[in-house]
Scaffold this active site. Structure first.
Site, short mmCIF file in Angstrom:
data_model
loop_
_atom_site.label_atom_id
_atom_site.label_comp_id
_atom_site.label_asym_id
_atom_site.label_seq_id
_atom_site.Cartn_x
_atom_site.Cartn_y
_atom_site.Cartn_z
N VAL A 11 0.95 -1.05 0.09
CA VAL A 11 -0.12 0.14 0.26
C VAL A 11 0.89 1.16 0.14
CG1 VAL A 11 -1.82 1.28 1.36
CG2 VAL A 11 -2.28 -0.97 1.37
N ARG A 86 -11.74 -6.75 8.60
CA ARG A 86 -10.58 -5.92 9.17
C ARG A 86 -10.32 -5.05 10.90
NH1 ARG A 86 -13.22 -3.82 4.93
NH2 ARG A 86 -12.18 -3.88 2.98
N ASN A 118 -5.78 -0.11 8.47
CA ASN A 118 -7.10 -1.61 9.27
C ASN A 118 -6.74 -1.74 10.44
OD1 ASN A 118 -8.71 -0.24 7.12
ND2 ASN A 118 -7.12 -2.40 5.35
N HIS A 173 -15.36 1.74 7.47
CA HIS A 173 -14.71 0.98 6.37
C HIS A 173 -14.58 -0.65 6.63
CE1 HIS A 173 -11.87 0.23 2.78
NE2 HIS A 173 -10.88 -0.36 3.97
#
Ligand code: NAD
Length: 310
Positions: A11, A86, A118, A173
């Site tokens: 990421v 997550r 996360n 999320h």
């Protein structure tokens, strides 16, 4: 304009590369505890600079080198494995975030911090509570990516430009995210009216859109082991928005307690105006009854996850 990325994994490296490609800033620091990994990523990204435009990309494993960054993007920590939620990453990643925020308070007390690791909504709260900086300067990437995913799906299903779709995913999320269908539009037409006018079944479309979006990260992780490109563009856009004070509305994670009478200090994903000061205003969405219940459930889950750390 200096922006640092903490974590040179899938990421972090994709974010640094996308910022270089989109010419969001001209000085990027790539930090990882593993200097060789940071160097490998920074040098690989740097090699394309002559083909794109001037920028400096430097690797480090020393927080001192991040000083004077306007923004720092945090991507370190464990990532989801196949089938893992997550929220299951929380215990391990909360300790990493807490420690990182102490370093950032020492070397970059004024920078805006973007949390990507996360579970991002809970870790944003951990970051806010473990840092001395104003809460508005700590932003979780929230549901920017989920919202892009549903616009992608709907644009394709309806055969219209995805930029003309105005719909948000909010809440967590993660598994407690939900679509705010009551405030969804195609251009300035209610999405429901548009869909019915073109002879489609709105209920069926909603169900499919929601399912595809909610499962999207799992489906990608099952196939390639991680997600990176979508989140990288989401963060590059967020960083650009802050540096250029664009005041765009993005669904990010921040403290929302004062609006919805939620537990004090609770962070979750809601559309906000983002500018040079970080989170500048939260949008008060007019939820219907079902959405209100979903918001309560997301809030309870995120609050319980945070409380489990105490
Ligand atoms: P990764 O394992 O590829 O990279 C993590 C990197 O962090 C590694 O290079 C590792 O060396 C480094 N690291 C770990 N602990 C560290 C520490 N204490 N100090 C310094 N460096 C440290 O993982 P990834 O695929 O890049 O994912 C990173 C995080 O981003 C995960 O938590 C993942 O769930 C999250 N993520 C978030 C979103 C989102 O939408 N918010 C999307 C994708 C991934």
């Amino acid at each position: 304009m200096k922006v640092s990325v903490i974590g040179a994994g899938n990421v972090g490296s994709a974010i640094a590369n996308t910022m270089m490609l989109m010419q969001v800033c001209n000085n990027i620091i790539v930090y990882d505890k593993n200097l060789e990994v940071a160097q490998g990523q920074a040098w690989d990204i740097s090699d394309a600079i002559p083909l794109i435009g001037e920028c400096q990309v430097t690797a480090t494993n020393d927080y001192k080198d991040l000083a004077d960054s306007e923004i720092v993007v945090v991507t370190i920590g464990a990532k989801q494995k196949e089938g893992q939620t997550r929220l299951e990453l929380l215990g391990e990643n909360a300790k990493i975030i807490e420690k990182t925020m102490k370093e950032l308070d020492t070397y970059l007390p004024k920078a805006i911090v973007i949390i990507v690791s996360n579970p991002v909504d809970v870790l944003t709260r951990v970051a806010i509570e473990s840092s001395k900086r104003e809460p508005n300067k700590i932003i979780g990437s929230g549901t920017i990516l989920d919202t892009a995913r549903i616009r992608n799906f709907l644009g394709s299903a309806l055969g219209i430009n995805r930029k003309n779709l105005h719909v948000y995913i909010v809440g967590e999320h993660g598994d407690n995210e939900f679509v705010v269908w009551s405030n969804a539009y195609v251009s300035s037409i209610k999405l429901e009216s548009y869909v019915k006018n073109v002879g489609m079944d709105f209920e069926k479309l909603k169900e499919e859109a929601q399912n595809v979006t909610k499962k999207r990260a799992y489906e990608i992780i099952n196939r390639k082991g991680y997600t990176s490109f979508g989140i990288a563009v989401s963060i590059a856009k967020l960083v650009k928005n802050i540096l250029r004070d664009e005041k765009k509305i993005l669904p990010i994670s921040s403290i929302v307690d004062e609006f919805y009478a939620l537990p004090k200090g609770l962070t979750l994903s809601m559309p906000c105006v983002i500018g040079k000061n970080g989170v500048e205003r939260r949008l008060l969405l007019d939820f219907d009854k079902e959405e209100r219940q979903k918001l309560t459930k997301a809030a309870q889950t995120l609050n319980a996850a945070f409380e489990s750390l105490r």
